[in-house]
Write a protein that holds these residues in place. Structure first.
Motif, PDB file in Angstrom:
ATOM      1  N   TYR A  87       0.834  -1.216   0.000  1.00  0.00           N
ATOM      2  CA  TYR A  87       0.000   0.000   0.000  1.00  0.00           C
ATOM      3  C   TYR A  87       0.858   1.250   0.000  1.00  0.00           C
ATOM      4  O   TYR A  87       1.923   1.296   0.617  1.00  0.00           O
ATOM      5  CB  TYR A  87      -0.916   0.005   1.232  1.00  0.00           C
ATOM      6  CG  TYR A  87      -2.015  -1.017   1.063  1.00  0.00           C
ATOM      7  CD1 TYR A  87      -3.226  -0.667   0.495  1.00  0.00           C
ATOM      8  CD2 TYR A  87      -1.803  -2.350   1.402  1.00  0.00           C
ATOM      9  CE1 TYR A  87      -4.211  -1.614   0.284  1.00  0.00           C
ATOM     10  CE2 TYR A  87      -2.776  -3.307   1.190  1.00  0.00           C
ATOM     11  CZ  TYR A  87      -3.978  -2.924   0.634  1.00  0.00           C
ATOM     12  OH  TYR A  87      -4.946  -3.859   0.419  1.00  0.00           O
ATOM     13  N   HIS A  88       0.352   2.271  -0.691  1.00  0.00           N
ATOM     14  CA  HIS A  88       1.012   3.578  -0.681  1.00  0.00           C
ATOM     15  C   HIS A  88       0.673   4.278   0.626  1.00  0.00           C
ATOM     16  O   HIS A  88      -0.182   3.820   1.383  1.00  0.00           O
ATOM     17  CB  HIS A  88       0.533   4.407  -1.871  1.00  0.00           C
ATOM     18  CG  HIS A  88       0.808   3.755  -3.186  1.00  0.00           C
ATOM     19  ND1 HIS A  88       0.200   4.116  -4.354  1.00  0.00           N
ATOM     20  CD2 HIS A  88       1.643   2.736  -3.528  1.00  0.00           C
ATOM     21  CE1 HIS A  88       0.636   3.371  -5.347  1.00  0.00           C
ATOM     22  NE2 HIS A  88       1.507   2.506  -4.867  1.00  0.00           N
ATOM     23  N   ASN A  92      -5.086   4.237   0.230  1.00  0.00           N
ATOM     24  CA  ASN A  92      -6.217   4.032  -0.670  1.00  0.00           C
ATOM     25  C   ASN A  92      -5.776   3.345  -1.953  1.00  0.00           C
ATOM     26  O   ASN A  92      -6.586   2.796  -2.683  1.00  0.00           O
ATOM     27  CB  ASN A  92      -6.867   5.375  -1.045  1.00  0.00           C
ATOM     28  CG  ASN A  92      -8.148   5.601  -0.264  1.00  0.00           C
ATOM     29  OD1 ASN A  92      -8.749   4.656   0.232  1.00  0.00           O
ATOM     30  ND2 ASN A  92      -8.560   6.836  -0.161  1.00  0.00           N
ATOM     31  N   THR A  93      -4.500   3.422  -2.236  1.00  0.00           N
ATOM     32  CA  THR A  93      -3.993   2.813  -3.473  1.00  0.00           C
ATOM     33  C   THR A  93      -2.897   1.803  -3.117  1.00  0.00           C
ATOM     34  O   THR A  93      -2.219   1.942  -2.099  1.00  0.00           O
ATOM     35  CB  THR A  93      -3.411   3.874  -4.417  1.00  0.00           C
ATOM     36  OG1 THR A  93      -2.548   4.725  -3.670  1.00  0.00           O
ATOM     37  CG2 THR A  93      -4.513   4.700  -5.069  1.00  0.00           C
ATOM     38  N   ARG A  94      -2.741   0.806  -3.989  1.00  0.00           N
ATOM     39  CA  ARG A  94      -1.743  -0.224  -3.702  1.00  0.00           C
ATOM     40  C   ARG A  94      -1.167  -0.760  -5.005  1.00  0.00           C
ATOM     41  O   ARG A  94      -1.769  -0.630  -6.072  1.00  0.00           O
ATOM     42  CB  ARG A  94      -2.367  -1.379  -2.904  1.00  0.00           C
ATOM     43  CG  ARG A  94      -3.313  -2.222  -3.735  1.00  0.00           C
ATOM     44  CD  ARG A  94      -3.953  -3.336  -2.919  1.00  0.00           C
ATOM     45  NE  ARG A  94      -4.917  -4.057  -3.720  1.00  0.00           N
ATOM     46  CZ  ARG A  94      -5.963  -4.696  -3.238  1.00  0.00           C
ATOM     47  NH1 ARG A  94      -6.193  -4.714  -1.941  1.00  0.00           N
ATOM     48  NH2 ARG A  94      -6.788  -5.343  -4.039  1.00  0.00           N
ATOM     49  N   ASP A  95       0.004  -1.341  -4.897  1.00  0.00           N
ATOM     50  CA  ASP A  95       0.592  -2.039  -6.035  1.00  0.00           C
ATOM     51  C   ASP A  95       0.539  -3.527  -5.736  1.00  0.00           C
ATOM     52  O   ASP A  95       0.852  -3.954  -4.618  1.00  0.00           O
ATOM     53  CB  ASP A  95       2.073  -1.646  -6.215  1.00  0.00           C
ATOM     54  CG  ASP A  95       2.209  -0.189  -6.624  1.00  0.00           C
ATOM     55  OD1 ASP A  95       1.309   0.299  -7.333  1.00  0.00           O
ATOM     56  OD2 ASP A  95       3.201   0.450  -6.210  1.00  0.00           O
ATOM     57  N   ASN A 173     -14.133  -0.947  -7.685  1.00  0.00           N
ATOM     58  CA  ASN A 173     -13.667   0.321  -7.123  1.00  0.00           C
ATOM     59  C   ASN A 173     -13.617   1.393  -8.202  1.00  0.00           C
ATOM     60  O   ASN A 173     -13.794   1.116  -9.391  1.00  0.00           O
ATOM     61  CB  ASN A 173     -12.361   0.151  -6.334  1.00  0.00           C
ATOM     62  CG  ASN A 173     -11.158  -0.087  -7.214  1.00  0.00           C
ATOM     63  OD1 ASN A 173     -11.116   0.374  -8.362  1.00  0.00           O
ATOM     64  ND2 ASN A 173     -10.180  -0.796  -6.706  1.00  0.00           N
ATOM     65  N   GLU A 175     -11.274   3.290  -9.521  1.00  0.00           N
ATOM     66  CA  GLU A 175     -10.228   3.173 -10.544  1.00  0.00           C
ATOM     67  C   GLU A 175     -10.621   2.128 -11.592  1.00  0.00           C
ATOM     68  O   GLU A 175     -10.475   2.336 -12.800  1.00  0.00           O
ATOM     69  CB  GLU A 175      -8.955   2.711  -9.833  1.00  0.00           C
ATOM     70  CG  GLU A 175      -7.653   3.092 -10.456  1.00  0.00           C
ATOM     71  CD  GLU A 175      -6.507   2.497  -9.612  1.00  0.00           C
ATOM     72  OE1 GLU A 175      -5.651   1.841 -10.195  1.00  0.00           O
ATOM     73  OE2 GLU A 175      -6.517   2.666  -8.375  1.00  0.00           O
ATOM     74  N   LYS A 205     -15.244   3.490  -3.092  1.00  0.00           N
ATOM     75  CA  LYS A 205     -14.233   4.542  -3.135  1.00  0.00           C
ATOM     76  C   LYS A 205     -13.367   4.530  -1.871  1.00  0.00           C
ATOM     77  O   LYS A 205     -12.969   5.596  -1.370  1.00  0.00           O
ATOM     78  CB  LYS A 205     -14.917   5.900  -3.299  1.00  0.00           C
ATOM     79  CG  LYS A 205     -15.500   6.106  -4.711  1.00  0.00           C
ATOM     80  CD  LYS A 205     -16.674   7.086  -4.754  1.00  0.00           C
ATOM     81  CE  LYS A 205     -16.406   8.451  -4.190  1.00  0.00           C
ATOM     82  NZ  LYS A 205     -15.570   9.319  -5.025  1.00  0.00           N
TER      83      LYS A 205
END
Ligand code: AMP
Length: 307
Positions: A87-88, A92-95, A173, A175, A205
């Motif tokens: 996770y970043h 809320n965002t991750r790789d 989600n 994205e 979201k």
């Protein structure tokens, strides 16, 4: 008692967030869905596959919550699906660092006879070919809900679109909704996705809540602002499990009742993120759920006199 058929990965996850890192722990879309739906006292069954490397103690956690595992295939000598993500800082965002399909690559699901007439079918995240096969095996359910992710949009888009055409509700989600529709506006994205088949579109979201779209109607559920957010893994699946579990329990799939289902899903997901992996879901008690539902209500209630 209503039946809920759950499809999705049962997995090993390795997770890294700004707060720490885990080795291989219990994960998987179907696992989170089942743990969440178990709060509604319904009869649920998981269709999935694992390898011989999967610990029996993990399966007991599901059995203890009355989840039927007759359709959980164990492949001799095989390795269980593995996912790892990082996770970043915004959480809320991750790789995705690694996805190893392992036994999932050749899985052909068998829906048990006793669950072919399930009222609600929750197609959690896994190969669209497996989701399609399950749709082909069930007898006219009241509602089919689909969850998926960018991994399958990147690798199996055409097949995924055929699955999307056959479901009533899709949960994805923001994205992914943009990727699937090619639209930045979520209102336009939801309209385009509804044109692909589902009557209802739920766009998640993360910490900014969830939107439900149906015809020209729209409903928004906030996410509860939390003091502790350690690991968002499984929040989407936990949401889906709460959404589907509540609908299975109430047997009412109207738009009005789906609004409540979105709130129940959001409530359950708010617990999931408080600890790593499934940890918080495994200790969650009914009283806590009810108290937090009241917080949800208080968060959004206000009185304005409109002339
Ligand atoms: P979520 O955070 O709700 O998107 O779900 C995370 C869970 O999805 C993890 O427990 C993973 O094991 C599982 N997962 C990750 N990638 C995939 C994939 N490509 N297909 C199915 N399940 C996946």
């Amino acid at each position: 008692m209503s039946k809920l058929l759950i499809v999705g990965t049962v997995a090993f996850d390795a997770i890294e967030t700004p707060f720490g890192k885990t080795d291989k722990i219990l994960g998987g879309a179907a696992t989170y869905i089942a743990l969440s739906a178990a709060h509604f006292g319904i009869d649920s069954s998981v269709v999935s596959v694992i390898g011989e490397d999967f610990p029996e103690k993990y399966l007991d956690l599901l059995r203890d919550r009355n989840v039927n595992l007759d359709a959980l295939e164990v492949v001799k000598g095989g390795n269980t699906f593995f996912w790892s993500g990082k996770y970043h800082n915004d959480m809320n965002t991750r790789d995705t660092l690694d996805t190893q399909l392992n036994v999932l690559a050749d899985f052909s699901p068998n829906v048990p006879e006793a669950y072919k007439n399930s009222e609600i079918v929750m197609l959690g995240n896994l190969h669209p070919a497996v989701q399609m096969s399950v749709i082909d095996q069930v007898n006219n359910p009241q509602l089919i809900v689909l969850d998926t992710m960018n991994f399958w949009m990147d690798s199996e888009l055409e097949l995924l679109k055929k699955v999307i055409a056959r479901v009533d509700v899709i949960t994805i989600n923001d994205e992914e909704a943009r990727q699937l529709s090619g639209e930045y506006s979520l209102v336009k994205a939801a309209r385009k996705i509804r044109d692909m088949g589902p009557d209802y579109v739920v766009i998640k979201k993360g910490e900014h809540g969830a939107l439900l779209f149906h015809n020209e109607e729209m409903f928004f559920a906030p996410a509860l602002p939390l003091e502790e957010v350690f690991d968002p893994t499984g929040a989407g699946d936990t949401f889906a499990g709460g959404f589907a579990g509540y609908l299975a329990k109430t047997k009412d799939v109207s738009f009005g009742n789906m609004k409540n289902a979105v709130i129940y899903g959001s409530n359950l997901a708010s617990f999931c993120v408080e600890k790593f992996g499934t940890e918080r879901m495994l200790e969650l008690e009914q009283g806590e759920l009810e108290r937090r539902l009241k917080n949800f209500q208080a968060l959004t209630q206000f009185e304005i006199n409109l002339a």
